[in-house]
Design a protein around this motif. Sequence first.
Motif, PDB file in Angstrom:
ATOM      1  N   GLU A 128      61.052  22.255  34.283  1.00 51.86           N
ATOM      2  CA  GLU A 128      61.894  21.176  35.154  1.00 51.86           C
ATOM      3  C   GLU A 128      62.257  21.696  36.536  1.00 51.86           C
ATOM      4  OE1 GLU A 128      65.473  18.065  34.431  1.00 51.86           O
ATOM      5  OE2 GLU A 128      64.755  18.413  32.899  1.00 51.86           O
ATOM      6  N   PHE A 129      62.302  21.046  37.448  1.00 51.16           N
ATOM      7  CA  PHE A 129      62.775  21.974  38.749  1.00 51.16           C
ATOM      8  C   PHE A 129      62.563  21.364  40.072  1.00 51.16           C
ATOM      9  CE2 PHE A 129      58.016  22.441  38.304  1.00 51.16           C
ATOM     10  CZ  PHE A 129      57.604  22.033  39.526  1.00 51.16           C
ATOM     11  N   THR A 130      63.339  21.113  41.195  1.00 53.94           N
ATOM     12  CA  THR A 130      63.770  20.642  42.188  1.00 53.94           C
ATOM     13  C   THR A 130      63.692  21.843  43.938  1.00 53.94           C
ATOM     14  OG1 THR A 130      64.837  18.693  41.169  1.00 53.94           O
ATOM     15  CG2 THR A 130      65.208  19.435  43.277  1.00 53.94           C
ATOM     16  N   SER A 140      66.228  24.288  41.522  1.00 54.48           N
ATOM     17  CA  SER A 140      67.158  24.605  40.621  1.00 54.48           C
ATOM     18  C   SER A 140      66.283  24.456  39.641  1.00 54.48           C
ATOM     19  CB  SER A 140      68.325  23.433  40.575  1.00 54.48           C
ATOM     20  OG  SER A 140      67.522  22.008  40.876  1.00 54.48           O
ATOM     21  N   GLY A 141      66.512  24.263  38.474  1.00 55.97           N
ATOM     22  CA  GLY A 141      65.111  24.649  37.650  1.00 55.97           C
ATOM     23  C   GLY A 141      65.546  25.615  36.783  1.00 55.97           C
ATOM     24  N   ARG A 147      62.962  16.233  41.960  1.00 58.45           N
ATOM     25  CA  ARG A 147      62.786  16.419  40.561  1.00 58.45           C
ATOM     26  C   ARG A 147      61.425  16.205  39.705  1.00 58.45           C
ATOM     27  NH1 ARG A 147      63.198  13.511  35.428  1.00 58.45           N
ATOM     28  NH2 ARG A 147      63.796  15.345  33.563  1.00 58.45           N
ATOM     29  N   HIS A 148      61.020  17.553  39.265  1.00 60.12           N
ATOM     30  CA  HIS A 148      59.322  17.202  39.130  1.00 60.12           C
ATOM     31  C   HIS A 148      59.999  17.774  37.549  1.00 60.12           C
ATOM     32  CE1 HIS A 148      57.946  17.905  42.824  1.00 60.12           C
ATOM     33  NE2 HIS A 148      57.403  17.655  42.030  1.00 60.12           N
ATOM     34  N   ARG A 149      59.309  17.288  36.861  1.00 62.18           N
ATOM     35  CA  ARG A 149      58.524  17.461  34.993  1.00 62.18           C
ATOM     36  C   ARG A 149      57.670  18.214  35.235  1.00 62.18           C
ATOM     37  NH1 ARG A 149      62.702  16.152  30.795  1.00 62.18           N
ATOM     38  NH2 ARG A 149      62.180  18.016  29.032  1.00 62.18           N
ATOM     39  N   ASN A 202      57.429  13.711  35.637  1.00 59.80           N
ATOM     40  CA  ASN A 202      57.838  12.747  36.848  1.00 59.80           C
ATOM     41  C   ASN A 202      57.603  13.353  37.803  1.00 59.80           C
ATOM     42  OD1 ASN A 202      60.599  10.939  37.337  1.00 59.80           O
ATOM     43  ND2 ASN A 202      61.515  12.584  38.559  1.00 59.80           N
ATOM     44  N   GLY A 203      57.130  13.046  39.099  1.00 55.68           N
ATOM     45  CA  GLY A 203      57.232  13.671  40.132  1.00 55.68           C
ATOM     46  C   GLY A 203      55.388  13.180  40.865  1.00 55.68           C
ATOM     47  N   ASN A 242      62.969  18.718  47.215  1.00 55.80           N
ATOM     48  CA  ASN A 242      64.213  17.830  47.249  1.00 55.80           C
ATOM     49  C   ASN A 242      64.468  16.674  45.840  1.00 55.80           C
ATOM     50  OD1 ASN A 242      66.186  19.361  48.943  1.00 55.80           O
ATOM     51  ND2 ASN A 242      65.019  17.972  50.497  1.00 55.80           N
TER      52      ASN A 242
END
Length: 328
Positions: A64-66, A46-47, A124-126, A89-90, A122
């Motif tokens: 932004e993705f997971t 998702s993202g 969340r990356h930003r 993030n990540g 699994n």
Amino acid sequence: MHGLKTVRKNNNEIEEHWVIYNNRRYLMHSSPNSMNYCQITKEFGSGYVQQLLVCPFAQIKDFEFTFCDSLCGGANYTMPRLVLYFCLNGELVLEEKGITVDPSHFLAFGATDLRRVLFQPNFRHRVITVEIYPDKLRDFSSGAYLFAALRSLQAPNKAFSTHKLSPAMKTILYQLLHCPNHDPVRTLYMEGKLLECMSVYLNETICQQEPMLSRWPNLSRQDIKSFYEAKQILDQNFVSPPTLAGLSKLICLNEFKLKQGFKQLFGQTVHTYVVNKRLELAKQLFEEKNITVGEAASYIGYSNASYFALAFRKKFGINPSEYRSHKE
């Protein structure tokens, strides 16, 4: 191993992102309704990916993705550029380079390929990416510095580098993501923040690289910053520039050091730099407007049209009247 690759078509076509699995290509997401926003297909997670800014000399993207599984990403670039990767993030792991980018640092590179970037599953990356095209920045005072930065980054041992994320850069990234304005003011605001981002990067990173300073061993970092400040003042006031004494006071250096350092850094004297800027503007005026030689001379700060004609011919090898007639 999965693979992620980005394909950019021409500006009038859809941009597609896809993954390779078992040597087969799968569409990951596309943008049929908007060139500025794409969603990741549910098959892979998702993202979204959205463009925050697109302008002639740069673009900014927000990712932004997971992902449901471990993915190995990459990108190919055809146009020379300087790319800044901010992982808010990540973590991003450049497997081949042995580089890890976390929220406390950012990645800068000028290479043509970004391969084998590992993402945690699994999680969340930003990510914010800033892509700058130095060859389209010729009219900006920072353009020369960006050319030098790109050349140093493209050296085999300097293609990829990580830098600490400063409070100033954090503030700019926050403001990019939380723009308070709407179009058309939004675009102006975002372009301003982009230039501020470039300025902070150059000041905090490029100015502090010893390989850059080793080219001018007799100049300090502060000297180099002062000479670029002088260049910026001239860029903004070349039609009616300050005197050499006035310019030296503005940058807090004596006249001798200004004359010597400016020529050493930019390859020409202050006077020659101003004259060339004026003549380039005159040439542009002849190409874009129907004005006389006398009007052009007056516009760029020459009180004597004959002196202007001599300078124009010396630089371009043709009289301004002849050049003007050829453009009509």
